[in-house]
Design an enzyme around this catalytic site. Structure first.
Site, PDB file in Angstrom:
ATOM      1  N   GLY A 112      29.576  32.470  36.268  1.00  0.00           N
ATOM      2  CA  GLY A 112      30.128  33.576  35.503  1.00  0.00           C
ATOM      3  C   GLY A 112      30.020  33.277  34.022  1.00  0.00           C
ATOM      4  O   GLY A 112      29.477  32.243  33.609  1.00  0.00           O
ATOM      5  N   ASP A 183      35.316  37.837  50.124  1.00  0.00           N
ATOM      6  CA  ASP A 183      36.130  38.605  49.181  1.00  0.00           C
ATOM      7  C   ASP A 183      36.132  40.058  49.647  1.00  0.00           C
ATOM      8  O   ASP A 183      35.227  40.504  50.353  1.00  0.00           O
ATOM      9  CB  ASP A 183      35.649  38.459  47.735  1.00  0.00           C
ATOM     10  CG  ASP A 183      34.293  39.106  47.481  1.00  0.00           C
ATOM     11  OD1 ASP A 183      34.220  40.352  47.503  1.00  0.00           O
ATOM     12  OD2 ASP A 183      33.312  38.385  47.254  1.00  0.00           O
ATOM     13  N   ASP A 221      43.710  41.588  36.136  1.00  0.00           N
ATOM     14  CA  ASP A 221      42.352  41.771  36.650  1.00  0.00           C
ATOM     15  C   ASP A 221      42.368  41.978  38.166  1.00  0.00           C
ATOM     16  O   ASP A 221      41.618  41.341  38.903  1.00  0.00           O
ATOM     17  CB  ASP A 221      41.470  40.576  36.293  1.00  0.00           C
ATOM     18  CG  ASP A 221      39.978  40.904  36.367  1.00  0.00           C
ATOM     19  OD1 ASP A 221      39.633  42.110  36.400  1.00  0.00           O
ATOM     20  OD2 ASP A 221      39.169  39.968  36.375  1.00  0.00           O
ATOM     21  N   LYS A 223      41.246  43.527  41.357  1.00  0.00           N
ATOM     22  CA  LYS A 223      40.034  44.200  41.810  1.00  0.00           C
ATOM     23  C   LYS A 223      39.647  43.599  43.161  1.00  0.00           C
ATOM     24  O   LYS A 223      40.115  42.501  43.514  1.00  0.00           O
ATOM     25  CB  LYS A 223      38.892  44.041  40.809  1.00  0.00           C
ATOM     26  CG  LYS A 223      38.519  42.601  40.497  1.00  0.00           C
ATOM     27  CD  LYS A 223      37.424  42.550  39.439  1.00  0.00           C
ATOM     28  CE  LYS A 223      37.066  41.101  39.082  1.00  0.00           C
ATOM     29  NZ  LYS A 223      36.010  41.036  38.045  1.00  0.00           N
ATOM     30  N   PRO A 224      38.819  44.278  43.944  1.00  0.00           N
ATOM     31  CA  PRO A 224      38.505  43.800  45.300  1.00  0.00           C
ATOM     32  C   PRO A 224      37.918  42.393  45.340  1.00  0.00           C
ATOM     33  O   PRO A 224      38.215  41.623  46.247  1.00  0.00           O
ATOM     34  CB  PRO A 224      37.511  44.837  45.816  1.00  0.00           C
ATOM     35  CG  PRO A 224      37.842  46.083  45.068  1.00  0.00           C
ATOM     36  CD  PRO A 224      38.249  45.620  43.700  1.00  0.00           C
ATOM     37  N   ASN A 226      38.615  39.898  43.644  1.00  0.00           N
ATOM     38  CA  ASN A 226      39.634  38.875  43.408  1.00  0.00           C
ATOM     39  C   ASN A 226      40.639  38.771  44.557  1.00  0.00           C
ATOM     40  O   ASN A 226      41.663  38.102  44.423  1.00  0.00           O
ATOM     41  CB  ASN A 226      40.371  39.141  42.094  1.00  0.00           C
ATOM     42  CG  ASN A 226      39.560  38.695  40.891  1.00  0.00           C
ATOM     43  OD1 ASN A 226      38.647  37.883  41.011  1.00  0.00           O
ATOM     44  ND2 ASN A 226      39.875  39.232  39.725  1.00  0.00           N
ATOM     45  N   ASP A 240      41.900  34.264  40.777  1.00  0.00           N
ATOM     46  CA  ASP A 240      41.400  34.408  39.408  1.00  0.00           C
ATOM     47  C   ASP A 240      42.491  34.850  38.438  1.00  0.00           C
ATOM     48  O   ASP A 240      42.617  36.025  38.096  1.00  0.00           O
ATOM     49  CB  ASP A 240      40.214  35.370  39.354  1.00  0.00           C
ATOM     50  CG  ASP A 240      39.448  35.216  38.041  1.00  0.00           C
ATOM     51  OD1 ASP A 240      39.935  34.517  37.134  1.00  0.00           O
ATOM     52  OD2 ASP A 240      38.350  35.800  37.917  1.00  0.00           O
TER      53      ASP A 240
END
Length: 394
Positions: A112, A183, A221, A223-224, A226, A240
């Site tokens: 990342g 995830d 943050d 979101k799917p 994470n 995260d």
């Protein structure tokens, strides 16, 4: 029969598509052709029996709700879809893995902007995720030292466990976690979860959010990707915390001047899009509602669209198109937003939630509606979400 003449082919096809998805999610053993045949039969019966468009919609919706409530946990993947084939496992290779600290056999997994993730297999067979960061190269709001502190504070059943931390040369800081194969984004994109598995994963997510909010942490943050798990059956973990915030933490901004450049594209709440720096935990609830909408809608499309480059204006346009262009009546707190009024927006009328979330269950749609609302103070808390009837069948 007059109402049937006004029901077009496209309307009936949408109903069949929604029903097909519901029947497929209800049982992993249902092949597409079988689910579609069941959907066509149900839609035909609704078309023949209903005396109005409203009754037709109600019969179809009742069938979708019934399908969701008959799922069983642990039903696995859909036929023809081998989940294990979609996952990389550590395998012996002629090229030895890298050594990171005391961890050997470390293989690159993901890079990342702020960190690099490796997989490392221990002698006992357990697999770790090795997250290598360079704190002095990070830009706000990313902060690896703060992430460690908040992860330790947040330690709980549905928060990713922090196993170890250590320093390497060149100022590198390493965080060690259990390696979780899946995830939620991956599972949704490939349609590898049933409705019951989805509900269980969402329950775990809200449990984690409720816990961190109770101790004053804003994740920032949600979101799917994470939401991590070792199996589609769960348990699921919130991961995260690299941009998370907590009042009083030495690495966090002051309460009334938080950074607004947080969150990921289509999950960003409208208040930060208009420059509001005094936001609170309700920021996460908007994102959780967007995530839930994506998980429960036919096709698992994101609720809002930020365009190909993640533009704030594109996201605002998408939100306004669906929820309606706000004013002080629909969003009483809008006048305190620093950037509100700097631009004039086209006055869109709000769509119905049935239009916004086609094929979603009634209970799921109701909970999303209570999370995705302009006025942040009206969003239900994570604890309240857990008590919603949507989760009553688990």
């Amino acid at each position: 029969m007059g109402w049937q003449q006004g029901l077009g082919f496209t309307d009936r096809l949408k109903a069949i598509q929604s029903l097909t998805t519901a029947y497929q999610q209800a049982s992993s053993s249902a092949a597409f052709a079988e689910a579609q045949a069941q959907a066509r039969q149900c839609e035909t019966e609704a078309y023949d029996q209903a005396t109005s468009k409203e009754e037709y919609d109600r019969i179809c919706q009742d069938a979708i709700d019934a399908a969701e409530n008959t799922t069983t946990l642990g039903s696995g993947s859909h036929p023809g879809q081998d989940i294990s084939s979609d996952v990389e496992f550590l395998e012996e290779d002629s090229i030895p893995g890298e050594k990171i600290g005391n961890y050997t056999s470390c293989f690159h997994h993901f890079s990342g902007l702020q960190s690099t993730i490796y997989k490392s297999q221990a002698q006992d067979g357990s697999i770790h995720a090795i997250k290598v960061t360079v704190p002095h190269m990070m830009t706000a709001p990313h902060d690896a030292q703060r992430e460690i502190r908040l992860l330790r504070d947040a330690s709980s059943q549905n928060v990713i466990p922090l196993i170890n931390t250590f320093n390497l040369d060149e100022g590198r800081l390493v965080l060690v976690f259990p390696f979780l194969r899946f995830d939620f984004e991956h599972l949704l994109r490939r349609d590898l979860v049933t409705a019951t598995q989805t509900r269980s994963i969402l329950r775990d997510m809200f449990s984690a959010i409720a816990h961190i909010h109770k101790i004053g942490i804003i994740h920032r943050d949600i979101k799917p990707s994470n939401i991590l798990m070792a199996s589609p059956d769960g348990p699921a973990y919130l991961a995260d915390f690299g941009i998370s915030w907590k009042e009083g933490d030495p690495g966090s901004e002051p309460t009334d001047s938080k950074i607004t450049d947080v969150g990921t594209t289509c999950y960003r709440a409208p208040e930060i899009l208009f420059g509001y720096t005094k936001y609170d935990t309700t920021l996460d609830l908007w994102a959780a509602g967007c995530l839930m909408a994506e998980a429960t809608v036919v096709g698992h499309r994101s609720l809002f669209d930020s365009g190909p480059v993640g533009s704030d204006l594109s996201l605002i346009h998408s939100i306004f198109q669906k929820l309606g262009t706000p004013d002080e009546n629909s969003w009483p707190g809008v006048h305190v937003l620093p950037d509100w009024g700097k631009m004039e927006f086209h006055p869109f009328a709000a769509q119905s939630w049935e239009e916004i979330l086609p094929g979603a269950s009634s209970k799921g749609r109701d909970l999303v509606q209570q999370l995705v609302c302009y006025e942040s103070g009206q969003r239900v808390s994570a604890e309240q979400a857990l008590r919603h009837p949507y989760f009553s069948t688990i």
